[in-house]
Design a protein around this motif. Structure first.
Motif, PDB file in Angstrom:
ATOM      1  N   VAL A   1      -7.237  45.742 -29.544  1.00 48.22           N
ATOM      2  CA  VAL A   1      -7.570  45.970 -28.138  1.00 48.22           C
ATOM      3  C   VAL A   1      -6.939  44.915 -27.238  1.00 48.22           C
ATOM      4  O   VAL A   1      -6.777  45.124 -26.033  1.00 48.22           O
ATOM      5  N   ASN A   2      -6.546  43.787 -27.796  1.00 51.68           N
ATOM      6  CA  ASN A   2      -5.938  42.728 -26.985  1.00 51.68           C
ATOM      7  C   ASN A   2      -4.515  43.047 -26.548  1.00 51.68           C
ATOM      8  O   ASN A   2      -3.902  42.271 -25.812  1.00 51.68           O
ATOM      9  N   THR A   3      -3.965  44.184 -26.969  1.00 52.52           N
ATOM     10  CA  THR A   3      -2.612  44.559 -26.545  1.00 52.52           C
ATOM     11  C   THR A   3      -2.569  45.110 -25.118  1.00 52.52           C
ATOM     12  O   THR A   3      -1.501  45.405 -24.606  1.00 52.52           O
ATOM     13  N   ILE A   4      -3.716  45.243 -24.460  1.00 50.93           N
ATOM     14  CA  ILE A   4      -3.870  45.771 -23.098  1.00 50.93           C
ATOM     15  C   ILE A   4      -3.628  47.274 -23.070  1.00 50.93           C
ATOM     16  O   ILE A   4      -4.506  48.039 -22.720  1.00 50.93           O
ATOM     17  N   ILE A   5      -2.388  47.702 -23.352  1.00 52.17           N
ATOM     18  CA  ILE A   5      -2.160  49.132 -23.561  1.00 52.17           C
ATOM     19  C   ILE A   5      -1.508  49.290 -24.927  1.00 52.17           C
ATOM     20  O   ILE A   5      -0.718  48.442 -25.348  1.00 52.17           O
ATOM     21  N   GLY A   6      -1.836  50.349 -25.622  1.00 54.82           N
ATOM     22  CA  GLY A   6      -1.251  50.544 -26.942  1.00 54.82           C
ATOM     23  C   GLY A   6      -1.441  51.961 -27.426  1.00 54.82           C
ATOM     24  O   GLY A   6      -2.436  52.616 -27.104  1.00 54.82           O
ATOM     25  N   ARG A   7      -0.487  52.423 -28.180  1.00 55.53           N
ATOM     26  CA  ARG A   7      -0.587  53.753 -28.778  1.00 55.53           C
ATOM     27  C   ARG A   7      -1.434  53.682 -30.041  1.00 55.53           C
ATOM     28  O   ARG A   7      -1.501  52.651 -30.706  1.00 55.53           O
ATOM     29  N   ALA A   8      -2.065  54.795 -30.349  1.00 59.22           N
ATOM     30  CA  ALA A   8      -2.821  54.886 -31.591  1.00 59.22           C
ATOM     31  C   ALA A   8      -1.893  54.650 -32.778  1.00 59.22           C
ATOM     32  O   ALA A   8      -0.727  55.051 -32.766  1.00 59.22           O
ATOM     33  N   SER A   9      -2.430  54.000 -33.798  1.00 58.66           N
ATOM     34  CA  SER A   9      -1.647  53.673 -34.985  1.00 58.66           C
ATOM     35  C   SER A   9      -2.383  54.151 -36.229  1.00 58.66           C
ATOM     36  O   SER A   9      -3.461  54.749 -36.159  1.00 58.66           O
ATOM     37  N   GLY A  10      -1.815  53.818 -37.389  1.00 54.30           N
ATOM     38  CA  GLY A  10      -2.466  54.156 -38.647  1.00 54.30           C
ATOM     39  C   GLY A  10      -3.540  53.167 -39.057  1.00 54.30           C
ATOM     40  O   GLY A  10      -4.091  53.276 -40.155  1.00 54.30           O
ATOM     41  N   LYS A  11      -3.864  52.228 -38.176  1.00 53.94           N
ATOM     42  CA  LYS A  11      -4.906  51.250 -38.480  1.00 53.94           C
ATOM     43  C   LYS A  11      -6.237  51.950 -38.759  1.00 53.94           C
ATOM     44  O   LYS A  11      -6.654  52.855 -38.035  1.00 53.94           O
ATOM     45  N   VAL A  12      -6.917  51.521 -39.807  1.00 53.20           N
ATOM     46  CA  VAL A  12      -8.231  52.065 -40.136  1.00 53.20           C
ATOM     47  C   VAL A  12      -9.280  51.398 -39.249  1.00 53.20           C
ATOM     48  O   VAL A  12      -9.331  50.164 -39.137  1.00 53.20           O
ATOM     49  N   ILE A  13     -10.098  52.188 -38.618  1.00 49.86           N
ATOM     50  CA  ILE A  13     -11.171  51.680 -37.752  1.00 49.86           C
ATOM     51  C   ILE A  13     -12.314  51.188 -38.634  1.00 49.86           C
ATOM     52  O   ILE A  13     -12.779  51.890 -39.544  1.00 49.86           O
TER      53      ILE A  13
END
Length: 398
Positions: free
Chosen positions: A226-238
C-alpha cells in the motif's frame, strides 16, 4: 439507456463558436486519441481505438470528424457528426511503420485547409490538445496551414467542461453506481489466501456485467504494497490483517466516477482502526466546506488542519480534491492558495489520503456534484461505509 443526446453536442458546438468569436478564431481543431480522449469525445462523442482523431469546428457549417481508416466504421457508429474524413497521419499510434490501407479514401490537412478557406478568410486556427499531440503531427499541421496563426485553444474547452449538464451528471451517477457494485463485491469476498489479482478481477467483472463502458483502472495493493501510493494488482497473496488500498474508476459514455475506501482482509488491528478514523474525520472536514460560492482552498486547508491536529502532516503528500468528468482527474486541482470558488454544477472527487504512515497508507475518494447548498455524493457505498464506520468502527456493506 443513458446517453448524451445529439442536441447537447450541438449546444456545445455553439458555445465553442461563441468563445472562438471572442478570441478571433475562425476555426478550431480538437485533437484526441485512445489515451487522451476527453476533449474530442466532448465535442464529437468519438473515442478512437488505438488511432488518432480530431473534430474540426468552423464558424460556418457543421463540424466534421477526422479519423483513420481502420476505425472509420467505428467512428461513424459513435460520432455525433456524420461527416467523417480520413487522414493517413491518424493511423495506429503505437507503431512507426507506414500501414497500407488500399481501400481508404484519404483527404489531407492541406485539402482541409483549402476547404475551410472557401467559406471565408482563415487567419487564426485554434488547436485543442497540443499537450497530447505528437510533435511530428503538430509540424504537419503547421506546414499544411502555412501562413495561418496557430493558437493553443485548450482553455476554451476547460471553460466549457468546468460545469456539467443534467445528462453529464446522469452518466457520472451511473458510473458511480456501477463502481459501488464492483467495490462492494471486493469488500464482501476478500479473504486471506487470495491474490490481489483475484480480488481485483471480482470488481472488473462485476463492473462490466453491470454495464460499464470501460474500467480505466482498478488500483489494488495490500500489506506493505500500500505504500506505493498507486499500484496495479499483482500476484501477491493477501495475508490476514493486510490493509487493502483499492480505487476503482468506471466509465459510462465517457464519464468517469471513482471510489476508494480502506478495508482489511481478515482481522483488523486497533492501530488500523485509528488510521481509518483519521481519514474519515478528514473526509468529513473536506465535505463540510463544499458548496457553491465557497473557496476551493478551504477544502485543502480543512484537511491539512485535521492532519496537523492528528500529527500526520508528514504523510500528507498531495491536495485532497480534484475535478472529475471525462477524465478521472481533471481541473480544478486546487491547493491551499487558490482563489477559485466552487460553482453549482461542478463535479469533483475528494481524494483524502495519507501515505507512508506506520499503520497503513490509503485514501477515501468519492465523486461529488457541487450544489447551491452543498454537495451530492454519487457513491451511496462510500456514504454508507463512512456512516457505519463512525457508528460501529467496522467496514460493513450491509
Amino acid at each position: 439507456m443513458i446517453k448524451i443526446p445529439k442536441a447537447e453536442f450541438a449546444a456545445r458546438i455553439e458555445k465553442l463558436k461563441a468563445l472562438m468569436r471572442e478570441n478571433d478564431m475562425q476555426a478550431c481543431l480538437i485533437y484526441g486519441d485512445e489515451y487522451r480522449k476527453e476533449n474530442l469525445r466532448y465535442m464529437s462523442n468519438y473515442w478512437p481505438l488505438f488511432e488518432r482523431g480530431a473534430v474540426m469546428v468552423s464558424m460556418t457549417g457543421e463540424p466534421f470528424v477526422i479519423a483513420a481508416p481502420e476505425g472509420e466504421m467505428f467512428c461513424r457508429e459513435m460520432s455525433a457528426w456524420p461527416d467523417v474524413r480520413l487522414l493517413p497521419e491518424f493511423a495506429c499510434v503505437t507503431v512507426p511503420d507506414k500501414i497500407e490501407y488500399p481501400q481508404a479514401h484519404y483527404t489531407s490537412l492541406t485539402e482541409i485547409c483549402k476547404g475551410l478557406q472557401e467559406s471565408g478568410p482563415l487567419q487564426r486556427l485554434g488547436i485543442v490538445g497540443i499537450d497530447a499531440m505528437p510533435e511530428p503531427l503538430m509540424k504537419i499541421i503547421g506546414d499544411s496551414f502555412a501562413g495561418i496563426e496557430l493558437v493553443d485553444a485548450g482553455e476554451l474547452l476547460f471553460q466549457l467542461r468546468m460545469t456539467k449538464t443534467a445528462n453529464e451528471v446522469a452518466c457520472l451517477q451511473e458510473a458511480a453506481r456501477i463502481a459501488d457494485a464492483g467495490y462492494k463485491l471486493m469488500i464482501e469476498q476478500v479473504k486471506p489466501g487470495m491474490t490481489e489479482l483475484e480480488l481485483a478481477s471480482l470488481a472488473y467483472g462485476e463492473c462490466i456485467r453491470q454495464g460499464a463502458e470501460n474500467v480505466p483502472f482498478c488500483l489494488l495493493t495490500s500489506g506493505d504494497r500500500v505504500n506505493t501510493i498507486i499500484g496495479r494488482a499483482s500476484g501477491k497473496v493477501i495475508e490476514d490483517g493486510d490493509m487493502i488500498m483499492a480505487a476503482i474508476a468506471v466509465q459510462v459514455e465517457g464519464y468517469v466516477a471513482t471510489l476508494n475506501f480502506p478495508f482489511v482482509a481478515g482481522q483488523m488491528r486497533e492501530e488500523q482502526k485509528k488510521f481509518i478514523d483519521i481519514l474519515v474525520e478528514a473526509e468529513d472536514a473536506a465535505l463540510s466546506r463544499i458548496k457553491a460560492g465557497a473557496g476551493q482552498s478551504e477544502v485543502v486547508r480543512a484537511v491539512k488542519a485535521c492532519f496537523k491536529d492528528r500529527n500526520v502532516t508528514e504523510y500528507d503528500l498531495y491536495p485532497p480534491l480534484h475535478g472529475c468528468g471525462l477524465a478521472e482527474a481533471e481541473s480544478p486541482y486546487p491547493d491551499e492558495n487558490t482563489e477559485a470558488k466552487f460553482v453549482a454544477g461542478m463535479t469533483v472527487n475528494t481524494d483524502v489520503s495519507l501515505f507512508g504512515h506506520p499503520h497503513g497508507s490509503n485514501r477515501i475518494e468519492e465523486s461529488l456534484l457541487v450544489t447551491e447548498d452543498g454537495y451530492e455524493s454519487m457513491s451511496k457505498l462510500v456514504r454508507h461505509l463512512s456512516r457505519t464506520w463512525k457508528e460501529t468502527a467496522t467496514i460493513s456493506v450491509d
